[in-house]
Write a protein that holds these residues in place. Structure first.
Motif, short mmCIF file in Angstrom:
data_model
loop_
_atom_site.label_atom_id
_atom_site.label_comp_id
_atom_site.label_asym_id
_atom_site.label_seq_id
_atom_site.Cartn_x
_atom_site.Cartn_y
_atom_site.Cartn_z
N ALA B 193 0.81 -1.22 0.00
CA ALA B 193 0.00 0.00 0.00
C ALA B 193 0.85 1.27 0.00
CB ALA B 193 -0.93 0.00 1.21
N SER B 194 1.99 1.23 0.67
CA SER B 194 2.79 2.44 0.77
C SER B 194 3.72 2.61 -0.43
CB SER B 194 3.64 2.39 2.04
OG SER B 194 4.53 1.31 1.95
N GLY B 195 3.85 1.55 -1.23
CA GLY B 195 4.75 1.62 -2.38
C GLY B 195 6.21 1.49 -2.00
N LEU B 196 6.49 1.07 -0.77
CA LEU B 196 7.88 0.96 -0.35
C LEU B 196 8.48 -0.40 -0.66
CD1 LEU B 196 7.70 2.87 3.04
CD2 LEU B 196 8.41 3.68 0.80
#
Lengths: 141, 662, 63
Positions: B193-196
């Motif tokens: 979800a955070s794209g990390l």
């Protein structure tokens, strides 16, 4: 009736007193070399941060910082760069709040200044940017 | 694996007999089971029925199916043409409904255990199994064609990145107790979800061979990464044909990588051995080593994205490193690094550079070690630095250097007793030493400053850094302009921050004014001055507060001041005064005598409160005349903006580049 | 009597709401801080390019 008028007068006086208090406050000292240096550095970085605010990758936090919100909008190769930008911006912001407090001889104001900035960054943010509301949830302006 | 299936089947049978009810009608046979529970598998409210002409329509419905902690609701398997002949059951027009309807065909011969099954979710996607289920002689071959990997999302823990694309093609063979897989992956993308933690267009191959051995498995695997990019906070990697080969065993609650090698194209090869305790979740004896890592490619491929926005964000790196480290459950046990011909250079801004670094850095847990680094040369803020030998002593997180001599131009910085370590508040270090005379001509030339004469030398007293503050006990003395400058009570707060803050007291004694004025093209003043700066405070290297006093040194010496110097001093007070001299008869004299020069500035809030050697009517005396011809300079403006004062000084020293004196 | 007391409380509360005394910390100059924040934010984000220009080091025309 007289009692009510007296009450009105009391309220008026109270309001004026507060208004006067607000107006009497002198400007805060912000013209120091340290603040100018921080301002310059943040202004230069803003060119890189602006598209990230617009895409929602980076948002404004309720504590006067910026944070990575959703890096999925950023190409993979640039995500590390975004991390670094966010870290550098927060470092400058922390120094800015501390320096304003220091420039006015009141280091203990730092957290109040941070809180004031937190609100104003959000108030002045452009439509479409993301910010954290009081409960910490991301909201699109 | 085979054993597990057997156990599940047995439990299923028991549960089924316990709570089933056969309901036989004329046209339908149905079987209802409330719950089927087995380890890692449960099905609630199972209903199977056979109906239609010749009982050829099968319908199996499960209200809720749980496998490995994942749930599916309303799963059904229907078959419109179930055929049974003897021990053989087959179906060519089945449909499996798991939210998505997938065409299915299968046949099973219970006498021999022959099984074939095929799922065809899309025209170009096939999942196929064929072979024989026969206890220890089980042989199954699975074939995948463009299998969509998103289907595995439901099997992943919720916190794991979600697969958004990707196909797998290949074969997985099970022969008795041996498994062999050859799978090719294409276009894999995943993201959290955070794209990390995300990847795009990943392509590569996976090969696994495993065979049971004793109570466990012996296995080997080879991964090749052919295409795509991966960002795993904070690392960004792009496919370069990296290969990982591992060989090992799993069993008895532990896995061992007996030998492994990671091939990083352009960088080098890393060999590793490791073990993992499954029950305790800890790393066992681990060994990682590489005989040769090329630092240039290592920096470009792996380190550069990590170092964005730091001083190391744009380096040219060269040279090799050999690295060996060992670790176990309680952390790192030893590290050995050997550098060979390493050079680092700040590419664009050229703030620093290191050339020809060689040496070895050994480290042992709980043990003191010594190492050595040699530098052929370096450059710091355009200052050339000569060869340096650095003897290192390491212990824990501490680093000490007994003595080291850093040649700078024609002098050197001799440092001793350097000690550094980390605390909960970050890095702390201390050092002391001395500056062996460095010529000011060479130093100022190298730094692009106006040429100054004299030499820098002095003792560096105890310098300490900690809590982001650099402080110096004692005084630092510099010999310059034939006099001395001493700094004491020096404190530098956040030296590496955006706005460093410096506090210091400065004392200057007997500076030769002739050398000084010549250097800054200020005209010529003969004589000597003392200066005292108390409470100096610089922020971002700009003065914000100081109490400065400059005055002629006591003693007997020639005291002359040139007309240009007089004009320049006057110009500090504004443009008018200089013009006044030009209009008067004084313009005919090149030089004047003076008795005393003095100026003081008390800087507060950007305003300098000025004073001179003595009071004058409505002002203060800056230069008090003496001798023939004599001239006095009187200042009238006591409050001058610091910014304005600096501007005027800049204009004077810049505009007067061409000498007027012929 | 009760009626008037109610009024008085209402009156004071109203004053508080209007003057925002819930958030005003008398010791911290909130309004001044807000003005300072606005000036800095305008400059960092370049919100008023004509009104707020970064200070240049150009000397004054006449001292």
């Amino acid at each position: 009736m007289t009692r009510l008028n007296a009450l009105r007068a009391f309220v008026l006086v109270l309001l004026l007193a507060f208004a006067g208090l607000a107006a009497a406050q002198a400007n805060l000292e912000i013209n120091t070399p340290a603040i100018a240096a921080l301002q310059r550095s943040m202004q230069e970085r803003h060119a890189q941060l602006q598209p990230l605010y617009a895409s929602g990758a980076v948002g404004l936090t309720r504590d006067g910082n910026v944070a990575l919100r959703d890096a999925n909008a950023v190409p993979l190769a640039q995500r590390a760069q975004v991390n670094a930008l966010v870290a550098a911006e927060n470092q400058d912001r922390a120094a800015l709040y501390r320096e304003i407090a220091r420039a006015n001889g009141k280091p203990e104001w730092e957290s109040d200044i941070r809180a004031t900035f937190a609100q104003r960054w959000i108030d002045k943010a452009q439509p479409g940017w993301y910010y954290q509301n009081a409960s910490g949830a991301w909201v699109r302006k | 694996m085979v054993r597990r299936i057997a156990i599940a089947a047995a439990t299923f049978a028991a549960a089924a007999t316990a709570c089933t009810a056969w309901l036989a009608h004329a046209k339908e046979i149905s079987l209802e089971v409330d719950d089927i529970v087995a380890p890692a598998f449960s099905a609630r409210s199972v209903r199977a029925s056979l109906s239609g002409p010749g009982m050829r329509e099968l319908a199996l419905r499960i209200e809720r199916l749980t496998v490995g902690g994942r749930d599916w609701r309303k799963v059904s398997l229907t078959c419109a043409d179930l055929q049974t002949s003897g021990s053989r059951v087959s179906c060519t027009r089945g449909v499996l409904d798991v939210g998505e309807k997938i065409p299915l065909s299968f046949s099973y011969a219970s006498d021999r255990g022959d099984l074939t099954a095929e799922l065809k979710p899309a025209a170009d996607e096939t999942w196929q199994v064929s072979g024989r289920l026969a206890g220890a002689r089980t042989a199954l071959a699975a074939r995948l064609v463009n299998a969509k990997l998103e289907r595995f999302n439901t099997l992943l823990p919720p916190s794991a990145p979600k697969l958004t694309a990707g196909r797998a093609s290949g074969t997985i063979d099970l022969q008795g107790s041996a498994v062999k897989a050859r799978v090719q992956l294409d276009g894999i993308a995943f993201a959290d979800a955070s794209g990390l933690h995300a990847a795009e267009k990943i392509g590569g191959t996976i090969e696994v061979d495993a065979a049971s051995e004793g109570k466990g498995w012996r296995w080997s695997t080879r991964l090749a990464w052919r295409a795509g990019e991966l960002f795993w906070q904070p690392l960004f990697l792009a496919a370069k044909g990296q290969r990982l080969a591992l060989e090992g065993t799993t069993g008895d609650g532990r896995s061992d990588i007996r030998s492994g090698s990671l091939e990083l194209p352009e960088i080098g090869t890393v060999d590793l051995k490791a073990s993992w305790d499954h029950e305790r979740g800890v790393l066992g004896e681990t060994e990682v080593r590489s005989a040769r890592l090329r630092l240039g490619a290592l920096y470009e491929q792996m380190l550069k994205p990590l170092l964005a926005q730091t001083a190391l964000s744009d380096l040219r790196a060269e040279g090799d490193a050999a690295v060996a480290l060992t670790a176990s459950g309680d952390g790192l046990k030893s590290v050995n690094v050997e550098l060979r011909a390493v050079s680092l250079e700040d590419r664009e801004q050229r703030r620093f550079a290191l050339f020809g670094a060689n040496g070895r850095i050994p480290w042992r847990q709980g043990e003191a070690t010594t190492g050595e680094l040699t530098l052929e040369g370096a450059e710091f803020l355009k200052l050339p630095i000569g060869a340096v030998l650095i003897p290192l002593r390491l212990r824990g997180t501490g680093l000490a250097i007994g003595a080291m001599r850093v040649p700078i131009l024609d002098g050197a910085l001799a440092l001793k007793d350097f000690a550094a370590g980390t605390t909960t508040e970050g890095w702390r270090w201390r050092l002391s030493g001395q500056v062996e005379p460095i010529s000011m001509e060479k130093l100022t030339h190298a730094m692009g400053l106006p040429t100054m004469h004299g030499a820098v030398s002095g003792v560096i007293p105890d310098v300490r850094y900690g809590r982001q503050t650099l402080s110096m006990d004692g005084a630092l003395a510099i010999k310059v302009f034939d006099g001395t400058v001493t700094a004491h009570d020096v404190q530098l707060i956040e030296p590496f921050g955006r706005a460093p803050r410096l506090h210091a007291e400065l004392d200057m004694k007997g500076l030769d004014l002739e050398l000084l004025t010549r250097t800054f093209d200020f005209g010529t003043i003969t004589g000597r001055i003392d200066a005292h700066v108390a409470g100096l405070e610089l922020v971002d290297w700009q003065p914000v507060r100081l109490d400065m006093r400059i005055e002629s040194s006591p003693g007997t010496y020639p005291r002359r001041i040139s007309q240009r110097a007089v004009q320049n001093i006057s110009a500090l007070g504004g443009a008018g005064a200089a013009a006044a001299i030009q209009r008067s008869f004084l313009r005919f004299f090149e030089q004047f005598g003076y008795a005393r020069i003095g100026l003081s500035c008390r800087l507060r809030n950007g305003v300098c409160e000025m004073d001179g050697v003595e009071k004058a009517p409505q002002g203060y005396v800056i230069v008090k005349g003496g001798g023939i011809p004599s001239i006095s300079v009187i200042g009238y403006n006591r409050s001058v903006s610091w910014r304005e004062l600096v501007e005027r000084l800049k204009r004077i020293t810049q505009e007067n580049v061409k000498p007027i004196v012929k | 009597m009760t009626g008037t007391a109610g009024w008085r409380i209402a009156g004071v509360t109203l004053a508080c709401v209007l003057a925002g005394c819930v958030t005003i910390n008398i010791y911290f100059p909130a309004a001044a801080a807000e003005r300072a924040a606005d000036r800095i934010i305008d400059e960092v984000w370049q919100l008023k390019p004509d009104a707020v220009k970064p200070k240049t080091d150009k000397p004054a025309a006449t001292p």
